[in-house]
Design a protein around this motif. Structure first.
Motif, PDB file in Angstrom:
ATOM      1  N   ILE A 117       0.833  -1.201   0.000  1.00 14.05           N
ATOM      2  CA  ILE A 117       0.000   0.000   0.000  1.00 14.05           C
ATOM      3  C   ILE A 117       0.867   1.250   0.000  1.00 14.05           C
ATOM      4  O   ILE A 117       0.572   2.232  -0.686  1.00 14.05           O
ATOM      5  N   ILE A 118       1.967   1.205   0.747  1.00 16.54           N
ATOM      6  CA  ILE A 118       2.891   2.348   0.753  1.00 16.54           C
ATOM      7  C   ILE A 118       3.511   2.526  -0.630  1.00 16.54           C
ATOM      8  O   ILE A 118       3.760   3.645  -1.075  1.00 16.54           O
ATOM      9  N   MET A 119       3.755   1.431  -1.337  1.00 13.60           N
ATOM     10  CA  MET A 119       4.329   1.533  -2.678  1.00 13.60           C
ATOM     11  C   MET A 119       3.309   2.061  -3.695  1.00 13.60           C
ATOM     12  O   MET A 119       3.693   2.657  -4.701  1.00 13.60           O
ATOM     13  N   ILE A 120       2.028   1.872  -3.432  1.00  9.59           N
ATOM     14  CA  ILE A 120       0.996   2.368  -4.348  1.00  9.59           C
ATOM     15  C   ILE A 120       0.823   3.884  -4.219  1.00  9.59           C
ATOM     16  O   ILE A 120       0.517   4.560  -5.198  1.00  9.59           O
ATOM     17  N   SER A 121       1.038   4.444  -3.027  1.00 12.78           N
ATOM     18  CA  SER A 121       0.770   5.867  -2.783  1.00 12.78           C
ATOM     19  C   SER A 121       1.461   6.819  -3.759  1.00 12.78           C
ATOM     20  O   SER A 121       0.837   7.782  -4.194  1.00 12.78           O
ATOM     21  N   PRO A 122       2.719   6.629  -4.128  1.00 15.03           N
ATOM     22  CA  PRO A 122       3.336   7.593  -5.050  1.00 15.03           C
ATOM     23  C   PRO A 122       2.751   7.588  -6.465  1.00 15.03           C
ATOM     24  O   PRO A 122       2.990   8.522  -7.220  1.00 15.03           O
ATOM     25  N   THR A 123       1.979   6.576  -6.811  1.00 20.07           N
ATOM     26  CA  THR A 123       1.421   6.565  -8.165  1.00 20.07           C
ATOM     27  C   THR A 123       0.450   7.724  -8.371  1.00 20.07           C
ATOM     28  O   THR A 123       0.272   8.179  -9.500  1.00 20.07           O
ATOM     29  N   ILE A 124      -0.152   8.214  -7.307  1.00 22.64           N
ATOM     30  CA  ILE A 124      -1.056   9.355  -7.431  1.00 22.64           C
ATOM     31  C   ILE A 124      -0.261  10.600  -7.811  1.00 22.64           C
ATOM     32  O   ILE A 124      -0.708  11.405  -8.625  1.00 22.64           O
ATOM     33  N   MET A 125       0.944  10.745  -7.253  1.00 21.82           N
ATOM     34  CA  MET A 125       1.759  11.916  -7.577  1.00 21.82           C
ATOM     35  C   MET A 125       2.336  11.830  -8.995  1.00 21.82           C
ATOM     36  O   MET A 125       2.542  12.853  -9.637  1.00 21.82           O
ATOM     37  N   THR A 126       2.598  10.635  -9.477  1.00 25.82           N
ATOM     38  CA  THR A 126       3.157  10.494 -10.822  1.00 25.82           C
ATOM     39  C   THR A 126       2.090  10.609 -11.901  1.00 25.82           C
ATOM     40  O   THR A 126       2.416  10.628 -13.085  1.00 25.82           O
ATOM     41  N   MET A 127       0.851  10.694 -11.511  1.00 28.28           N
ATOM     42  CA  MET A 127      -0.245  10.782 -12.469  1.00 28.28           C
ATOM     43  C   MET A 127      -0.150  12.054 -13.309  1.00 28.28           C
ATOM     44  O   MET A 127      -0.475  12.048 -14.500  1.00 28.28           O
ATOM     45  N   LYS A 128       0.346  13.150 -12.714  1.00 31.77           N
ATOM     46  CA  LYS A 128       0.447  14.418 -13.438  1.00 31.77           C
ATOM     47  C   LYS A 128       1.559  14.403 -14.482  1.00 31.77           C
ATOM     48  O   LYS A 128       1.433  15.019 -15.532  1.00 31.77           O
ATOM     49  N   SER A 148       3.194  11.622 -15.961  1.00 30.22           N
ATOM     50  CA  SER A 148       3.301  10.543 -16.947  1.00 30.22           C
ATOM     51  C   SER A 148       2.071  10.524 -17.858  1.00 30.22           C
ATOM     52  O   SER A 148       1.053  11.148 -17.574  1.00 30.22           O
ATOM     53  N   SER A 149       2.192   9.776 -18.932  1.00 24.67           N
ATOM     54  CA  SER A 149       1.065   9.671 -19.852  1.00 24.67           C
ATOM     55  C   SER A 149      -0.034   8.820 -19.207  1.00 24.67           C
ATOM     56  O   SER A 149       0.250   7.869 -18.480  1.00 24.67           O
ATOM     57  N   PRO A 150      -1.291   9.140 -19.481  1.00 21.32           N
ATOM     58  CA  PRO A 150      -2.394   8.421 -18.823  1.00 21.32           C
ATOM     59  C   PRO A 150      -2.403   6.922 -19.131  1.00 21.32           C
ATOM     60  O   PRO A 150      -2.681   6.112 -18.244  1.00 21.32           O
ATOM     61  N   MET A 151      -2.067   6.551 -20.355  1.00 17.99           N
ATOM     62  CA  MET A 151      -2.092   5.133 -20.720  1.00 17.99           C
ATOM     63  C   MET A 151      -1.010   4.353 -19.977  1.00 17.99           C
ATOM     64  O   MET A 151      -1.267   3.273 -19.437  1.00 17.99           O
ATOM     65  N   MET A 152       0.201   4.911 -19.925  1.00 17.85           N
ATOM     66  CA  MET A 152       1.302   4.249 -19.232  1.00 17.85           C
ATOM     67  C   MET A 152       1.020   4.169 -17.737  1.00 17.85           C
ATOM     68  O   MET A 152       1.318   3.158 -17.090  1.00 17.85           O
ATOM     69  N   TRP A 153       0.436   5.232 -17.168  1.00 18.36           N
ATOM     70  CA  TRP A 153       0.113   5.247 -15.754  1.00 18.36           C
ATOM     71  C   TRP A 153      -0.922   4.167 -15.422  1.00 18.36           C
ATOM     72  O   TRP A 153      -0.789   3.466 -14.430  1.00 18.36           O
ATOM     73  N   MET A 154      -1.940   4.017 -16.272  1.00 20.62           N
ATOM     74  CA  MET A 154      -2.983   3.023 -16.018  1.00 20.62           C
ATOM     75  C   MET A 154      -2.431   1.610 -16.150  1.00 20.62           C
ATOM     76  O   MET A 154      -2.772   0.726 -15.352  1.00 20.62           O
ATOM     77  N   ILE A 155      -1.561   1.377 -17.127  1.00 20.11           N
ATOM     78  CA  ILE A 155      -0.967   0.045 -17.294  1.00 20.11           C
ATOM     79  C   ILE A 155      -0.136  -0.317 -16.067  1.00 20.11           C
ATOM     80  O   ILE A 155      -0.244  -1.426 -15.521  1.00 20.11           O
ATOM     81  N   THR A 156       0.689   0.620 -15.595  1.00 19.99           N
ATOM     82  CA  THR A 156       1.529   0.369 -14.431  1.00 19.99           C
ATOM     83  C   THR A 156       0.686   0.136 -13.176  1.00 19.99           C
ATOM     84  O   THR A 156       0.926  -0.807 -12.416  1.00 19.99           O
TER      85      THR A 156
END
Length: 117
Positions: free
Chosen positions: A71-82, A84-92
């Motif tokens: 869960i701690i590793m998932i938290s930074p994905t919200i910050m990288t959303m701005k 990175s590209s939306p498709m790459m972010w969703m795949i990751t």
């Protein structure tokens, strides 16, 4: 140079004075053998019997820690959303969540999550 030495001396004297005052003010206690002996994990160290330990409880604790770290590793994905590209972010994000769900299913199918057997 002399000023620095005098400041250091004053600091040392003030520290020693505070330590002396703390020693005089603190409550004096009688040293008791039972109170000074170590007491860990709710087990009294005077008895030498080994109590059984539930390994299933240990497995539940390890599983909790693993999912907590995930869960701690998932938290930074919200910050990288701005950035990175939306498709790459969703795949990751979906691949990481899929791996977590597969791990949960594996633990569930092997009966590691059931508390009573």
């Amino acid at each position: 140079m002399m000023l620095m030495i005098s400041y250091m001396t004053m600091t040392l004297m003030l520290t020693m004075l505070m330590m002396l005052m703390m020693k005089m003010i603190t409550k004096k206690s009688i040293i008791d053998l039972n109170k000074s002996s170590p007491f860990e994990c709710g087990m009294n160290t005077i008895s030498y019997k080994r109590l059984p330990f539930s390994s299933h409880f240990f497995l539940i604790a390890v599983i909790f820690l693993i999912f907590d770290i995930e869960i701690i590793m998932i938290s930074p994905t919200i910050m990288t959303m701005k950035t990175s590209s939306p498709m790459m972010w969703m795949i990751t994000s979906f691949s990481f969540i899929t791996i977590i769900i597969m791990g949960l299913y594996y633990e569930w199918s092997n009966g590691l999550i059931k508390w009573s057997k």
